[in-house]
Design an enzyme around this catalytic site. Structure first.
Site, PDB file in Angstrom:
ATOM      1  N   SER A   1      -5.583   5.310  -4.026  1.00  0.00           N
ATOM      2  CA  SER A   1      -4.974   6.935  -4.293  1.00  0.00           C
ATOM      3  C   SER A   1      -5.067   7.124  -5.886  1.00  0.00           C
ATOM      4  CB  SER A   1      -4.035   7.552  -3.621  1.00  0.00           C
ATOM      5  OG  SER A   1      -3.527   8.633  -4.167  1.00  0.00           O
TER       6      SER A   1
ATOM      7  N   GLY B   1      -8.136   3.792   3.375  1.00  0.00           N
ATOM      8  CA  GLY B   1      -7.840   2.565   2.191  1.00  0.00           C
ATOM      9  C   GLY B   1      -8.686   2.522   1.200  1.00  0.00           C
TER      10      GLY B   1
ATOM     11  N   ASP C   1      -1.812  -0.835   6.174  1.00  0.00           N
ATOM     12  CA  ASP C   1      -1.922  -0.125   7.314  1.00  0.00           C
ATOM     13  C   ASP C   1      -3.299  -0.126   7.682  1.00  0.00           C
ATOM     14  OD1 ASP C   1      -2.096   1.795   5.602  1.00  0.00           O
ATOM     15  OD2 ASP C   1      -1.843   3.454   7.111  1.00  0.00           O
TER      16      ASP C   1
ATOM     17  N   ASN D   1      -3.514   9.717  -6.937  1.00  0.00           N
ATOM     18  CA  ASN D   1      -2.434  10.421  -6.900  1.00  0.00           C
ATOM     19  C   ASN D   1      -1.050   9.985  -6.715  1.00  0.00           C
ATOM     20  OD1 ASN D   1      -3.996  12.805  -6.806  1.00  0.00           O
ATOM     21  ND2 ASN D   1      -4.374  12.556  -4.976  1.00  0.00           N
TER      22      ASN D   1
ATOM     23  N   ASP E   1       0.793  -1.104   0.009  1.00  0.00           N
ATOM     24  CA  ASP E   1      -0.021   0.039  -0.064  1.00  0.00           C
ATOM     25  C   ASP E   1       0.822   1.266   0.022  1.00  0.00           C
ATOM     26  OD1 ASP E   1      -2.194   1.506   0.385  1.00  0.00           O
ATOM     27  OD2 ASP E   1      -1.851   1.829   2.348  1.00  0.00           O
TER      28      ASP E   1
ATOM     29  N   ASP F   1      -0.038   5.086   0.876  1.00  0.00           N
ATOM     30  CA  ASP F   1      -0.284   6.063   1.889  1.00  0.00           C
ATOM     31  C   ASP F   1      -0.104   5.181   3.601  1.00  0.00           C
ATOM     32  OD1 ASP F   1      -0.915   8.441   0.393  1.00  0.00           O
ATOM     33  OD2 ASP F   1      -2.433   7.292  -0.012  1.00  0.00           O
TER      34      ASP F   1
ATOM     35  N   ARG G   1     -11.665   7.200  -3.128  1.00  0.00           N
ATOM     36  CA  ARG G   1     -12.152   8.391  -2.662  1.00  0.00           C
ATOM     37  C   ARG G   1     -13.660   8.517  -2.587  1.00  0.00           C
ATOM     38  NH1 ARG G   1     -10.879  12.751  -6.599  1.00  0.00           N
ATOM     39  NH2 ARG G   1      -8.652  11.657  -6.571  1.00  0.00           N
TER      40      ARG G   1
END
Length: 252
Positions: A149, A71, A207, A151, A21, A23, A74
């Site tokens: 994400s 996770g 996470d 991004n 993952d 972030d 969006r």
């Protein structure tokens, strides 16, 4: 280390790939995401309360972010949180301007916020995580990034680690290939397929609760939880085989 084995677990005889993952695992952006989600939702909830005369109940990072947003893609995060408050909004389209009162509009407003923070402050990569990635690559094991994400490239490049990952399954790929987001295993399975590896011979590193659930649902050989939020027991409960506070612990 909270629950990790003393022996280094990611060896070529057992695994062909490790799927990370982004972030909160590779980069210290999870906290920034949480803060932006809170700011966006609190603005919306305050405006809604003033219009309807109802009470303002703020978005809580410790509970709402962890349970409904962390996770996930969006727009799924927007939808799931609002649903938890009994709020239904039109879906809108991904092209909706920020602050439009639609699921996509609110999601785009949050994305606008996170992009501004990244542009201003840059991105910090976790040293322990990057050391582990380099060790894995040195051992001839494939690596990939799997993130909800959209991004992903911006964050990786801002952190200076874009060259480490050839395979990336991010929010854009999830949308283009019509994959279900975490906690469904689709994105991780897509990454394993792109690398040409059997999920049983691949490791998932996450996470978020939704992420470890996805790793478990996909039948991956090992699911490692990273307890950045002091939530090691919850990560285990939802599917992590082992949990560390920082991935550098695996190299000790």
């Amino acid at each position: 280390m909270s629950g990790a084995k003393s022996l280094y677990p990611i060896t070529p005889d057992k695994f062909d790939a490790v799927l990370f993952d982004l972030d909160g695992v590779l980069t210290a952006t999870a906290k920034v995401h949480a803060i932006c989600w809170k700011k966006m939702f609190d603005e919306y909830l305050q405006n809604r309360a003033s219009r309807t005369g109802g009470p303002f109940q703020p978005f809580e990072i410790a509970t709402d972010y962890r349970l409904y947003v962390d996770g996930k893609p969006r727009f799924d995060g927007v939808r799931d949180f609002l649903q938890s408050r009994g709020i239904e909004l039109p879906e809108g389209t991904p092209a909706d301007p920020p602050q439009t009162e639609t699921v996509c509009g609110l999601g785009n407003h949050k994305n606008e916020m996170i992009n501004a923070v990244i542009e201003t402050n840059g991105v910090e990569a976790y040293e322990g995580s990057i050391a582990l990635v380099r060790r894995i690559r040195k051992d001839g094991i494939e690596v990939a990034v799997v993130t909800s994400s959209q991004n992903c490239d911006i964050v990786l490049n801002a952190a200076g680690i874009g060259d480490l990952f050839k395979v990336k399954v991010d929010g854009n790929v999830i949308h283009q290939e019509n994959l279900s987001g975490k906690p469904a295993p689709d994105a991780f399975l897509a990454a394993a397929k792109k690398l040409g590896v059997d999920p049983k011979r691949a490791v998932v590193v996450e996470d978020a609760i939704s992420g470890v659930q996805a790793g478990r649902a996909g039948g991956f050989g090992l699911v490692i939880g990273v307890a950045r939020k002091q939530d090691s027991e919850e990560l285990r409960k939802h599917g992590a085989d082992m949990v560390v506070n920082d991935l550098g612990e695996l190299l000790v």
